[in-house]
Scaffold this active site. Structure first.
Site, PDB file in Angstrom:
ATOM      1  N   HIS A  81       7.902  22.829  -7.864  1.00  0.00           N
ATOM      2  CA  HIS A  81       7.891  21.448  -8.359  1.00  0.00           C
ATOM      3  C   HIS A  81       7.110  20.549  -7.407  1.00  0.00           C
ATOM      4  CE1 HIS A  81       9.167  17.483  -9.661  1.00  0.00           C
ATOM      5  NE2 HIS A  81       9.665  17.259  -8.459  1.00  0.00           N
ATOM      6  N   ASP A 110     -24.225   8.231 -13.734  1.00  0.00           N
ATOM      7  CA  ASP A 110     -23.349   9.399 -13.597  1.00  0.00           C
ATOM      8  C   ASP A 110     -22.963   9.534 -12.133  1.00  0.00           C
ATOM      9  OD1 ASP A 110     -22.026  11.945 -13.947  1.00  0.00           O
ATOM     10  OD2 ASP A 110     -23.280  12.276 -15.705  1.00  0.00           O
ATOM     11  N   TRP A 146       8.008  22.816  -0.449  1.00  0.00           N
ATOM     12  CA  TRP A 146       6.585  22.476  -0.620  1.00  0.00           C
ATOM     13  C   TRP A 146       5.880  22.242   0.708  1.00  0.00           C
ATOM     14  CZ3 TRP A 146       3.592  18.131   0.476  1.00  0.00           C
ATOM     15  CH2 TRP A 146       4.271  17.003   0.949  1.00  0.00           C
ATOM     16  N   SER A 174     -11.820  22.350  -3.837  1.00  0.00           N
ATOM     17  CA  SER A 174     -12.006  21.427  -4.975  1.00  0.00           C
ATOM     18  C   SER A 174     -11.927  19.978  -4.513  1.00  0.00           C
ATOM     19  CB  SER A 174     -10.940  21.707  -6.038  1.00  0.00           C
ATOM     20  OG  SER A 174     -10.890  20.680  -6.996  1.00  0.00           O
ATOM     21  N   SER A 175     -10.921  19.657  -3.705  1.00  0.00           N
ATOM     22  CA  SER A 175     -10.739  18.270  -3.243  1.00  0.00           C
ATOM     23  C   SER A 175     -11.892  17.822  -2.357  1.00  0.00           C
ATOM     24  CB  SER A 175      -9.417  18.142  -2.474  1.00  0.00           C
ATOM     25  OG  SER A 175      -8.327  18.386  -3.323  1.00  0.00           O
ATOM     26  N   HIS A 258       0.673  13.517   6.453  1.00  0.00           N
ATOM     27  CA  HIS A 258       0.904  12.082   6.323  1.00  0.00           C
ATOM     28  C   HIS A 258      -0.308  11.339   5.773  1.00  0.00           C
ATOM     29  CE1 HIS A 258       3.749   8.864   6.576  1.00  0.00           C
ATOM     30  NE2 HIS A 258       2.696   8.105   6.803  1.00  0.00           N
ATOM     31  N   GLU A 260      -2.167  12.592   3.697  1.00  0.00           N
ATOM     32  CA  GLU A 260      -2.085  12.998   2.286  1.00  0.00           C
ATOM     33  C   GLU A 260      -1.254  12.016   1.470  1.00  0.00           C
ATOM     34  OE1 GLU A 260      -2.041  15.301  -1.324  1.00  0.00           O
ATOM     35  OE2 GLU A 260      -3.407  15.136   0.361  1.00  0.00           O
ATOM     36  N   TYR A 262      -1.151   8.863   1.863  1.00  0.00           N
ATOM     37  CA  TYR A 262      -2.022   7.726   1.550  1.00  0.00           C
ATOM     38  C   TYR A 262      -3.129   8.132   0.584  1.00  0.00           C
ATOM     39  CZ  TYR A 262       0.657   5.730   5.296  1.00  0.00           C
ATOM     40  OH  TYR A 262       1.699   5.300   6.059  1.00  0.00           O
ATOM     41  N   SER A 273      -4.544  -3.545  -7.984  1.00  0.00           N
ATOM     42  CA  SER A 273      -5.405  -4.686  -7.663  1.00  0.00           C
ATOM     43  C   SER A 273      -6.369  -5.005  -8.801  1.00  0.00           C
ATOM     44  CB  SER A 273      -6.202  -4.400  -6.382  1.00  0.00           C
ATOM     45  OG  SER A 273      -5.332  -4.174  -5.291  1.00  0.00           O
ATOM     46  N   HIS A 307       6.398  11.125  13.031  1.00  0.00           N
ATOM     47  CA  HIS A 307       7.681  10.540  12.614  1.00  0.00           C
ATOM     48  C   HIS A 307       8.441  11.479  11.671  1.00  0.00           C
ATOM     49  CE1 HIS A 307       5.504   8.286   9.112  1.00  0.00           C
ATOM     50  NE2 HIS A 307       6.049   9.383   8.654  1.00  0.00           N
ATOM     51  N   HIS A 308       7.780  12.529  11.186  1.00  0.00           N
ATOM     52  CA  HIS A 308       8.476  13.564  10.406  1.00  0.00           C
ATOM     53  C   HIS A 308       9.196  14.550  11.320  1.00  0.00           C
ATOM     54  CE1 HIS A 308       6.437  12.480   6.592  1.00  0.00           C
ATOM     55  NE2 HIS A 308       5.414  12.181   7.369  1.00  0.00           N
ATOM     56  N   THR A 333       0.231  -2.949   4.670  1.00  0.00           N
ATOM     57  CA  THR A 333       0.883  -2.767   3.362  1.00  0.00           C
ATOM     58  C   THR A 333       1.520  -4.071   2.907  1.00  0.00           C
ATOM     59  OG1 THR A 333       1.379  -0.505   4.057  1.00  0.00           O
ATOM     60  CG2 THR A 333       2.475  -1.312   2.071  1.00  0.00           C
ATOM     61  N   LYS A 336      -1.000  -6.407   1.441  1.00  0.00           N
ATOM     62  CA  LYS A 336      -1.305  -6.069   0.049  1.00  0.00           C
ATOM     63  C   LYS A 336      -0.232  -6.612  -0.900  1.00  0.00           C
ATOM     64  CE  LYS A 336      -4.226  -2.003   0.391  1.00  0.00           C
ATOM     65  NZ  LYS A 336      -5.204  -2.495  -0.590  1.00  0.00           N
ATOM     66  N   ARG A 455      19.366  17.956   1.813  1.00  0.00           N
ATOM     67  CA  ARG A 455      18.397  18.208   0.746  1.00  0.00           C
ATOM     68  C   ARG A 455      18.203  19.707   0.567  1.00  0.00           C
ATOM     69  NH1 ARG A 455      12.648  16.299   3.346  1.00  0.00           N
ATOM     70  NH2 ARG A 455      12.002  16.588   1.190  1.00  0.00           N
TER      71      ARG A 455
END
Length: 531
Positions: A81, A110, A146, A174-175, A258, A260, A262, A273, A307-308, A333, A336, A455
């Site tokens: 998942h 294009d 994960w 791919s990314s 981390h 990732e 963002y 926005s 921090h993880h 943040t 924003k 968890r």
């Protein structure tokens, strides 16, 4: 006059160089709209695959004891998942929006590297086929979460872990190719007059995201390669028995992991926005500060990974640095959030479906941000870590910060793509079921975590039953809402009703994409516009 000539040229271009017919169109296409559609379709399919697994997990947790998933199957479902939602739903959907909208927003005909664009998409179905095939193998599928921490994924990982490693490599390639394409397109194909500080915020957010992808996806590739070496070639990067360190895995993974977060959220900020000024009928408040805040969030994202890992025995100096750096992310943040609220303030607001999802994002993402600040504090993190409080925080940030923004974007641009307006009543039903379902699912998890529920467990103590049952009911309500969304998308994409919308679908919308017909021709901007 020039618009009329452009439309005529587009139509003429379509007659002679339109899409191929049948399956070959989609297999060999290099058109950015087709590839954007492929990304979005793939993401939609994966949403229901990953969502089905989440419902299996929540059904198992409806009451204590084993219902129909044994502990090993439960671990496989939670692992799959998470991987599918992050790499198979959010990232491809954001890439699909970028493919569709970035060329239209910057006046480009294009993407800069169209064949690379085709390849970057078609790697994904093969990568996820390989990942999902592990569930059909004789041994267990990946069952280590994960985040695939060593040594669970190396020394003790099932044989199917090797397929998982190669699928991650394909997703990463791919990314990287998609990000490279976006960077080159934005740098080199902006139309005359579109300076850096005239670019739409959505384009800015994707430019920053693409640089993040180029920086951290090789780190993930290195991480899974070290896993492969530990498993088969006698190295001991993460094996303490051979002189390695399992905590090294966490450092390498979260140096990717981390930023990732963002990568998953910054394109959503760009969507919000775009949507809020349209339906507030006001110019975006603080454009320049929004751009700088986006860049600062990305930069700070590289210096907060530890921090993880506060509970791994990190030295006090490191704990203090990463605690303060994490809290510092709240500043850009907050800028924003303030700018979005200031844009809404005294605006002539209308509450169409895209605006509802944007407002839902604004409230729930802010709540998720507050719980993130709680996790940033070292003393309290010792209480929250590896509890359901983290699950609640993570989903409040990602469901509202990523999924809700993707839904807002699709409701915002779908009429442009199809030339037909969806049912506003069904869209609002989708929104309210999603908001109610999401809050029923994840709000009680904060209290479960504070009460001590760990968890990733298939069973729990009796005192946690009531809140878990509320969570499960909420998950099914959320799932029902997504079926309405599926119906809306299929109905509008395959409707035989002729397109009947004007070029500027929404009254307050601005940007080059709204100068094109609805739907846009297959080839756009045969005559390059001037800003």
């Amino acid at each position: 006059m020039s618009d009329a000539i452009s439309h005529a040229l587009d139509a003429h271009h379509d007659d002679h160089h339109g899409p191929a017919k049948g399956f070959k169109r989609w297999l060999f296409t290099t058109n950015h709209k087709d590839i954007g559609t492929l990304y979005l379709t793939f993401s939609l399919v994966m949403l229901f695959v990953g969502g089905f697994m989440a419902l299996l997990v929540r059904t198992e947790l409806f009451e204590p004891g084993t219902a129909f998933l044994n502990p090993e199957q439960f671990n496989q479902m939670t692992t799959m998942h998470g991987l599918i939602m992050v790499f198979g739903v959010i990232m491809p959907a954001m890439a699909g929006l970028a493919n569709w909208m970035v060329p239209l927003m910057i006046g480009a005909p294009d993407m800069a590297l169209p064949r690379l664009n085709n390849w970057s998409f078609w790697l994904l179905p093969f990568a996820f086929s390989m990942l999902l095939s592990t569930m059909l193998m004789s041994g267990p599928a990946p069952d280590f979460g994960w985040t695939f921490y060593a040594p669970l994924s190396t020394t003790y990982g099932p044989k199917s872990t090797d397929f998982f490693i190669f699928s991650i490599h394909m997703m990463g390639v791919s990314s990287i190719m998609a990000a490279l394409n976006i960077v080159v397109t934005i740098f080199n194909m902006r139309c005359p007059g579109m300076t850096w500080m005239k670019m739409p915020i959505f384009v800015w957010s994707w430019l920053v995201t693409a640089f993040l992808l180029l920086a951290v996806m090789p780190v993930l590739a290195g991480c899974v390669t070290m896993m492969l070496m530990d498993r088969h070639f006698g190295t001991s990067f993460f094996n303490a028995a051979g002189g390695g360190d399992p905590v090294l895995f966490q450092h390498v993974f979260w140096f990717f992991g981390h930023p990732e977060v963002y990568i998953l959220i910054l394109p959503g900020f760009g969507v919000i926005s775009t949507v809020i000024p349209t339906f507030a009928h006001k110019k975006l408040f603080g454009y320049t500060s929004m751009v700088y805040a986006t860049v600062m969030i990305a930069v700070l994202g590289f210096v907060v990974w530890m921090h993880h890992m506060f509970v791994t025995g990190a030295p006090y100096g490191a704990q203090l640095f990463f605690m303060y750096a994490t809290m510092l992310v709240a500043v850009p943040t907050g800028i924003k959030v303030f700018n979005w609220v200031a844009t809404i303030f005294r605006g002539s607001i209308t509450f169409e479906t895209p605006m509802l999802f944007a407002l839902g994002f604004l409230v729930m993402f802010t709540l998720g941000g507050f719980s993130g600040l709680m996790l940033a504090l070292v003393p309290s993190d010792y209480q929250y870590r590896d509890s359901y409080f983290v699950v609640a925080h993570f989903h409040y940030v990602l469901v509202s910060g990523s999924l809700f923004t993707i839904l807002a974007a699709i409701y915002y641009w779908l009429p442009k793509w199809t030339g037909r307006m969806y049912s506003e009543r069904l869209g609002q039903w989708h929104f309210w079921l999603s908001v109610i379902g999401m809050n029923m699912t994840f709000l009680p998890m904060h209290f479960l975590g504070l009460a001590g529920m760990p968890r990733r467990i298939p069973d729990y103590a009796l005192q946690f039953t009531d809140f878990n049952q509320v969570c499960t009911i909420g998950a099914f309500i959320f799932g029902l809402g997504q079926l309405i969304f599926l119906y809306i998308v299929i109905k509008e994409c395959f409707s035989k009703r002729a397109p009947d919308l004007r070029d500027q679908v929404w009254e307050g919308a601005i940007g080059l994409e709204w100068t094109l017909p609805s739907p846009p021709p297959y080839h756009t901007f045969a005559v390059i516009p001037h800003v």
